[in-house]
Design a protein around this motif. Structure first.
Motif, PDB file in Angstrom:
ATOM      1  N   GLN A  40       0.851  -1.182   0.000  1.00 38.95           N
ATOM      2  CA  GLN A  40       0.000   0.000   0.000  1.00 38.95           C
ATOM      3  C   GLN A  40       0.893   1.240   0.000  1.00 38.95           C
ATOM      4  O   GLN A  40       1.833   1.329   0.779  1.00 38.95           O
ATOM      5  CB  GLN A  40      -0.911   0.033   1.223  1.00 38.95           C
ATOM      6  N   VAL A  41       0.587   2.191  -0.880  1.00 36.59           N
ATOM      7  CA  VAL A  41       1.352   3.429  -0.971  1.00 36.59           C
ATOM      8  C   VAL A  41       0.375   4.577  -1.162  1.00 36.59           C
ATOM      9  O   VAL A  41      -0.526   4.493  -2.005  1.00 36.59           O
ATOM     10  CB  VAL A  41       2.359   3.421  -2.147  1.00 36.59           C
ATOM     11  N   ARG A  42       0.570   5.636  -0.420  1.00 35.70           N
ATOM     12  CA  ARG A  42      -0.309   6.796  -0.520  1.00 35.70           C
ATOM     13  C   ARG A  42       0.246   7.835  -1.494  1.00 35.70           C
ATOM     14  O   ARG A  42       1.450   8.064  -1.554  1.00 35.70           O
ATOM     15  CB  ARG A  42      -0.498   7.458   0.854  1.00 35.70           C
ATOM     16  N   ARG A  94      -3.502  11.883   0.342  1.00 34.04           N
ATOM     17  CA  ARG A  94      -4.361  11.145   1.274  1.00 34.04           C
ATOM     18  C   ARG A  94      -4.931   9.866   0.672  1.00 34.04           C
ATOM     19  O   ARG A  94      -5.530   9.055   1.375  1.00 34.04           O
ATOM     20  CB  ARG A  94      -5.514  12.048   1.737  1.00 34.04           C
ATOM     21  N   GLN A  95      -4.759   9.709  -0.623  1.00 30.75           N
ATOM     22  CA  GLN A  95      -5.353   8.570  -1.321  1.00 30.75           C
ATOM     23  C   GLN A  95      -4.404   7.381  -1.356  1.00 30.75           C
ATOM     24  O   GLN A  95      -3.196   7.534  -1.560  1.00 30.75           O
ATOM     25  CB  GLN A  95      -5.720   8.971  -2.743  1.00 30.75           C
ATOM     26  N   LEU A  96      -4.958   6.182  -1.182  1.00 31.61           N
ATOM     27  CA  LEU A  96      -4.174   4.960  -1.367  1.00 31.61           C
ATOM     28  C   LEU A  96      -4.130   4.659  -2.864  1.00 31.61           C
ATOM     29  O   LEU A  96      -5.021   4.011  -3.410  1.00 31.61           O
ATOM     30  CB  LEU A  96      -4.806   3.794  -0.603  1.00 31.61           C
ATOM     31  N   ALA A  97      -3.085   5.147  -3.529  1.00 26.33           N
ATOM     32  CA  ALA A  97      -2.974   4.962  -4.975  1.00 26.33           C
ATOM     33  C   ALA A  97      -2.536   3.541  -5.318  1.00 26.33           C
ATOM     34  O   ALA A  97      -2.840   3.034  -6.400  1.00 26.33           O
ATOM     35  CB  ALA A  97      -1.989   5.970  -5.551  1.00 26.33           C
ATOM     36  N   ASN A 122      -2.896  -0.160  -3.608  1.00 27.59           N
ATOM     37  CA  ASN A 122      -3.711  -0.711  -2.518  1.00 27.59           C
ATOM     38  C   ASN A 122      -3.779  -2.229  -2.587  1.00 27.59           C
ATOM     39  O   ASN A 122      -4.598  -2.804  -3.293  1.00 27.59           O
ATOM     40  CB  ASN A 122      -5.122  -0.112  -2.579  1.00 27.59           C
ATOM     41  N   THR A 166       2.934   6.316  -8.733  1.00 21.46           N
ATOM     42  CA  THR A 166       3.087   6.130  -7.282  1.00 21.46           C
ATOM     43  C   THR A 166       3.874   4.860  -6.992  1.00 21.46           C
ATOM     44  O   THR A 166       4.752   4.853  -6.118  1.00 21.46           O
ATOM     45  CB  THR A 166       1.706   6.070  -6.609  1.00 21.46           C
ATOM     46  N   ALA A 209       2.823   2.571   2.945  1.00 21.29           N
ATOM     47  CA  ALA A 209       1.887   2.795   4.051  1.00 21.29           C
ATOM     48  C   ALA A 209       1.423   1.488   4.662  1.00 21.29           C
ATOM     49  O   ALA A 209       0.854   1.470   5.750  1.00 21.29           O
ATOM     50  CB  ALA A 209       0.678   3.588   3.540  1.00 21.29           C
TER      51      ALA A 209
END
Length: 266
Positions: free
Chosen positions: A24-26, A29-32, A34, A57, A69
């Motif tokens: 998971q990488v933000r 604020r969005q988890l681009a 996931n 991302t 993340a």
């Protein structure tokens, strides 16, 4: 003086150059990215996906610019998280962002040499490494030209040169063919095939035909997840003439995305 064992001087190998498990990488604020699962080794891997799929991302996370993340990411056998020492990994990386910064008054040679210094290459090896990188991208005659005098395509080739100057074990190229003319794209495909013989090369692009022609492996992502992975030949078998695209590879790519969206809508 003690004897040095062969194991101490042998090249370090890893089952996977890049391994992501539930990554998971933000992006803000969005988890681009996931829950991405991905495993890549030596070869040329094409990264495809629509706008907003999370490609850039993901590339930034693999380049250690962004910290994951969640999930797990390892590069060359080393974990990438907020606690890990990343300098050994970064020395073995080459990265061309989609938009890269440079000093306009630097010459091509100075710019590539400066990036080699930032990668902590031994000082004595830098001049020869810079010349080789510049030669490989076809900028030999412009090596001493200032970057501000170059065309967009030449700037992109200078960016590729800085990415490969350290002979990276992992090479990350985000939209590398932007600004290249058709002849330069053909030369770039040949360079990719050469680089992929002993490195893990990941190329993010919207040009499906470049992937089909130069890559050994294709990765398709959408909404930050892995949609499909296989060979370029396998991708061409995924679609038919009912799918959008001007070539078998483009129709296969369209079919893969269509099936994924249909399954996600259920």
């Amino acid at each position: 003086m003690r004897a040095v064992r062969a194991a101490e001087t042998a090249a370090t190998t890893h089952p996977w150059a890049i391994h992501a498990d539930g990554l998971q990488v933000r992006a803000g604020r969005q988890l681009a990215v996931n829950g991405l699962d991905l495993a890549l080794t030596t070869g040329v891997h094409g990264l495809l996906g629509p706008n907003g799929a999370g490609k850039t991302t993901l590339m930034r996370a693999l380049a250690t610019v962004l910290t994951p993340a969640g999930g797990r990411l390892t590069l060359l056998g080393r974990p990438v998280d907020g606690r890990a020492e990343l300098r050994p990994v970064r020395r073995a990386l080459g990265y061309l962002p989609q938009h890269f910064g440079f000093y306009p008054r630097f010459t091509v040679r100075e710019f590539v040499g400066y990036m080699a210094w930032l990668k902590e290459m031994p000082k004595a090896t830098i001049p020869a490494a810079v010349q080789r990188a510049v030669d490989r991208v076809g900028l030999t005659s412009r090596a001493d030209a200032r970057l501000k005098t170059l065309s967009g395509g030449m700037l992109r080739r200078a960016g590729i040169a800085q990415a490969i100057v350290n002979d990276p074990q992992i090479l990350l190229l985000d939209e590398p063919t932007v600004g290249l003319d058709p002849e330069q794209r053909l030369d770039f495909r040949e360079l990719l095939r050469d680089l992929g013989t002993d490195s893990c090369v990941l190329v993010s692009t919207h040009l499906v035909e470049d992937v089909a022609a130069a890559c050994t492996d294709v990765v398709v992502i959408n909404e930050g997840r892995l949609v499909w992975q296989g060979t370029p030949e396998g991708l061409t078998t995924q679609g038919d003439h009912s799918h959008a695209g001007d070539s078998p590879a483009e129709r296969g790519y369209s079919a893969v995305l269509r099936r994924h969206r249909a399954e996600a809508a259920r």
